[in-house]
Design a protein around this motif. Structure first.
Motif, mmCIF file in Angstrom:
data_model
loop_
_atom_site.group_PDB
_atom_site.id
_atom_site.type_symbol
_atom_site.label_atom_id
_atom_site.label_comp_id
_atom_site.label_asym_id
_atom_site.label_seq_id
_atom_site.Cartn_x
_atom_site.Cartn_y
_atom_site.Cartn_z
ATOM 1 N N MET A 1 -9.023 -18.100 121.364
ATOM 2 C CA MET A 1 -8.437 -18.170 122.655
ATOM 3 C C MET A 1 -9.280 -18.773 123.578
ATOM 4 O O MET A 1 -10.567 -18.997 123.471
ATOM 5 C CB MET A 1 -8.638 -16.518 122.807
ATOM 6 N N LEU A 2 -8.527 -19.539 124.504
ATOM 7 C CA LEU A 2 -9.328 -20.249 125.450
ATOM 8 C C LEU A 2 -9.541 -19.403 126.702
ATOM 9 O O LEU A 2 -10.748 -19.659 127.137
ATOM 10 C CB LEU A 2 -8.529 -21.388 125.894
ATOM 11 N N ALA A 3 -8.641 -18.462 126.967
ATOM 12 C CA ALA A 3 -8.814 -17.628 128.273
ATOM 13 C C ALA A 3 -7.841 -16.532 127.922
ATOM 14 O O ALA A 3 -6.876 -16.533 127.575
ATOM 15 C CB ALA A 3 -8.587 -18.496 129.576
ATOM 16 N N VAL A 4 -8.471 -15.300 128.870
ATOM 17 C CA VAL A 4 -7.892 -14.278 128.963
ATOM 18 C C VAL A 4 -7.679 -13.855 130.758
ATOM 19 O O VAL A 4 -8.761 -14.208 131.333
ATOM 20 C CB VAL A 4 -8.488 -13.067 128.483
ATOM 21 N N ARG A 5 -6.484 -13.759 131.206
ATOM 22 C CA ARG A 5 -6.180 -13.691 132.576
ATOM 23 C C ARG A 5 -5.575 -12.305 133.079
ATOM 24 O O ARG A 5 -4.649 -11.811 132.054
ATOM 25 C CB ARG A 5 -5.469 -14.812 133.123
ATOM 26 N N ALA A 6 -6.257 -11.479 133.764
ATOM 27 C CA ALA A 6 -5.395 -10.299 134.338
ATOM 28 C C ALA A 6 -4.068 -10.407 135.043
ATOM 29 O O ALA A 6 -3.855 -11.347 135.700
ATOM 30 C CB ALA A 6 -6.230 -9.520 135.171
ATOM 31 N N GLU B 1 -4.620 -24.296 120.930
ATOM 32 C CA GLU B 1 -3.716 -25.017 120.369
ATOM 33 C C GLU B 1 -1.989 -24.205 120.441
ATOM 34 O O GLU B 1 -2.428 -22.950 120.731
ATOM 35 C CB GLU B 1 -3.744 -25.085 119.012
ATOM 36 N N PRO B 2 -1.222 -24.948 120.623
ATOM 37 C CA PRO B 2 0.139 -24.021 120.725
ATOM 38 C C PRO B 2 0.286 -23.419 119.333
ATOM 39 O O PRO B 2 -0.029 -23.656 118.029
ATOM 40 C CB PRO B 2 1.133 -25.264 120.491
ATOM 41 N N LEU B 3 0.779 -22.128 119.612
ATOM 42 C CA LEU B 3 1.267 -20.979 118.248
ATOM 43 C C LEU B 3 2.397 -21.574 117.447
ATOM 44 O O LEU B 3 3.413 -22.450 118.157
ATOM 45 C CB LEU B 3 1.588 -19.957 118.972
ATOM 46 N N LYS B 4 2.357 -21.427 116.255
ATOM 47 C CA LYS B 4 3.391 -21.829 115.203
ATOM 48 C C LYS B 4 4.624 -21.245 115.859
ATOM 49 O O LYS B 4 4.563 -20.104 116.211
ATOM 50 C CB LYS B 4 2.929 -21.521 113.889
ATOM 51 N N VAL C 1 6.225 -8.828 124.800
ATOM 52 C CA VAL C 1 5.389 -9.871 124.782
ATOM 53 C C VAL C 1 6.211 -11.217 124.898
ATOM 54 O O VAL C 1 7.445 -11.451 124.644
ATOM 55 C CB VAL C 1 5.153 -10.151 123.073
ATOM 56 N N ASN C 2 5.644 -11.890 125.806
ATOM 57 C CA ASN C 2 6.540 -13.378 126.200
ATOM 58 C C ASN C 2 5.489 -14.709 125.835
ATOM 59 O O ASN C 2 4.557 -14.554 126.517
ATOM 60 C CB ASN C 2 6.764 -13.322 127.698
ATOM 61 N N VAL C 3 6.161 -15.463 124.902
ATOM 62 C CA VAL C 3 5.335 -16.700 124.554
ATOM 63 C C VAL C 3 5.766 -17.778 125.348
ATOM 64 O O VAL C 3 7.126 -17.833 125.788
ATOM 65 C CB VAL C 3 5.697 -17.003 123.110
ATOM 66 N N SER C 4 5.109 -18.497 126.137
ATOM 67 C CA SER C 4 5.378 -19.694 126.960
ATOM 68 C C SER C 4 6.198 -20.854 126.145
ATOM 69 O O SER C 4 6.193 -20.865 124.996
ATOM 70 C CB SER C 4 4.359 -20.293 127.633
ATOM 71 N N SER C 5 7.048 -21.504 126.882
ATOM 72 C CA SER C 5 7.599 -22.785 126.143
ATOM 73 C C SER C 5 6.868 -23.597 125.532
ATOM 74 O O SER C 5 7.206 -24.199 124.376
ATOM 75 C CB SER C 5 8.508 -23.333 127.349
ATOM 76 N N ASP C 6 5.636 -23.801 126.078
ATOM 77 C CA ASP C 6 4.656 -24.729 125.465
ATOM 78 C C ASP C 6 3.973 -24.049 124.393
ATOM 79 O O ASP C 6 3.213 -24.744 123.479
ATOM 80 C CB ASP C 6 3.560 -25.611 126.359
ATOM 81 N N ARG C 7 4.312 -22.824 124.189
ATOM 82 C CA ARG C 7 3.667 -21.999 123.012
ATOM 83 C C ARG C 7 2.007 -21.841 123.174
ATOM 84 O O ARG C 7 1.405 -21.379 122.181
ATOM 85 C CB ARG C 7 3.876 -22.365 121.609
ATOM 86 N N LYS C 8 1.593 -22.276 124.326
ATOM 87 C CA LYS C 8 0.154 -22.142 124.379
ATOM 88 C C LYS C 8 -0.450 -20.785 125.142
ATOM 89 O O LYS C 8 -1.576 -20.524 125.400
ATOM 90 C CB LYS C 8 -0.375 -23.291 124.996
ATOM 91 N N SER D 1 -1.963 -21.396 114.699
ATOM 92 C CA SER D 1 -1.504 -22.617 115.478
ATOM 93 C C SER D 1 -0.256 -23.463 114.641
ATOM 94 O O SER D 1 -0.042 -23.166 113.483
ATOM 95 C CB SER D 1 -2.543 -23.557 115.661
ATOM 96 N N GLN D 2 0.501 -24.134 115.573
ATOM 97 C CA GLN D 2 1.289 -25.185 115.275
ATOM 98 C C GLN D 2 0.937 -26.000 113.804
ATOM 99 O O GLN D 2 1.663 -26.317 113.127
ATOM 100 C CB GLN D 2 1.982 -26.058 116.350
ATOM 101 N N ASN D 3 -0.417 -26.475 113.797
ATOM 102 C CA ASN D 3 -1.027 -27.139 112.808
ATOM 103 C C ASN D 3 -1.441 -26.344 111.691
ATOM 104 O O ASN D 3 -2.020 -26.932 110.678
ATOM 105 C CB ASN D 3 -2.207 -28.004 113.233
ATOM 106 N N GLY D 4 -1.101 -25.027 111.839
ATOM 107 C CA GLY D 4 -1.523 -24.101 110.414
ATOM 108 C C GLY D 4 -2.943 -23.545 110.846
ATOM 109 O O GLY D 4 -3.485 -23.041 109.700
ATOM 110 N N ASN D 5 -3.710 -23.974 111.701
ATOM 111 C CA ASN D 5 -5.147 -23.506 112.005
ATOM 112 C C ASN D 5 -5.240 -22.048 112.215
ATOM 113 O O ASN D 5 -4.475 -21.569 113.097
ATOM 114 C CB ASN D 5 -5.758 -24.596 113.137
ATOM 115 N N ASN D 6 -6.164 -21.341 111.721
ATOM 116 C CA ASN D 6 -6.365 -19.865 111.943
ATOM 117 C C ASN D 6 -7.121 -19.794 113.184
ATOM 118 O O ASN D 6 -7.798 -20.627 113.764
ATOM 119 C CB ASN D 6 -7.203 -19.320 110.646
ATOM 120 N N LEU D 7 -7.288 -18.354 113.890
ATOM 121 C CA LEU D 7 -7.836 -18.178 114.904
ATOM 122 C C LEU D 7 -9.538 -18.149 114.561
ATOM 123 O O LEU D 7 -9.899 -17.817 113.752
ATOM 124 C CB LEU D 7 -7.628 -16.555 115.305
ATOM 125 N N TRP D 8 -10.143 -18.933 115.701
ATOM 126 C CA TRP D 8 -11.572 -18.885 115.353
ATOM 127 C C TRP D 8 -12.152 -17.692 115.701
ATOM 128 O O TRP D 8 -13.061 -17.082 115.143
ATOM 129 C CB TRP D 8 -12.328 -20.154 116.148
#
Length: 110
Positions: A1-6, A17-20, A58-65, A91-98
């Motif tokens: 996760m890069l950021a959480v916003r209210a 990274e974009p989600l798969k 749940v709403n995933v953005s079009s860029d999946r980020k 992620s789109q590249n198959g990376n797990n969450l850090w």
């Protein structure tokens, strides 16, 4: 996760990274809780009114980020705890969450 916003009715989670495709779209992928701390003379205090916040949508953005979660019962002056399911969110590249956890102090609802 890069950021959480209210948001006025929930939170937005931004990823590095974009989600798969097809990932992160279910309410069951997220465990959201809230509580507040009773002020004491010592550092911290007991967690009070620890409760689950149901994910209404749940709403995933079009860029999946970004994922926007609409939550029921979110309150100001509470800590909002966000836990993501490490097994299902990749992620789109198959990376797990850090990191799968975030804490947001919701002083005031936007």
């Amino acid at each position: 996760m890069l950021a959480v916003r209210a948001k006025s009715d929930g939170v937005e989670i931004e990823f590095t990274e974009p989600l798969k495709e097809g990932v992160g779209e279910k309410a069951s992928d997220y465990d959201i809780r809230q509580w507040w701390f009773k002020p004491t003379g010592n550092y911290g205090g007991p967690k009070l009114d620890n409760e689950s916040l149901p994910v209404k949508s749940v709403n995933v953005s079009s860029d999946r980020k970004k994922v926007t979660l609409q939550l029921a019962g979110m309150k100001s002056k509470h800590v909002v705890y966000i836990h993501l399911n490490r097994k299902t969110i990749v992620s789109q590249n198959g990376n797990n969450l850090w990191s799968t956890e975030a804490w947001y102090t919701m002083n005031v609802l936007p």
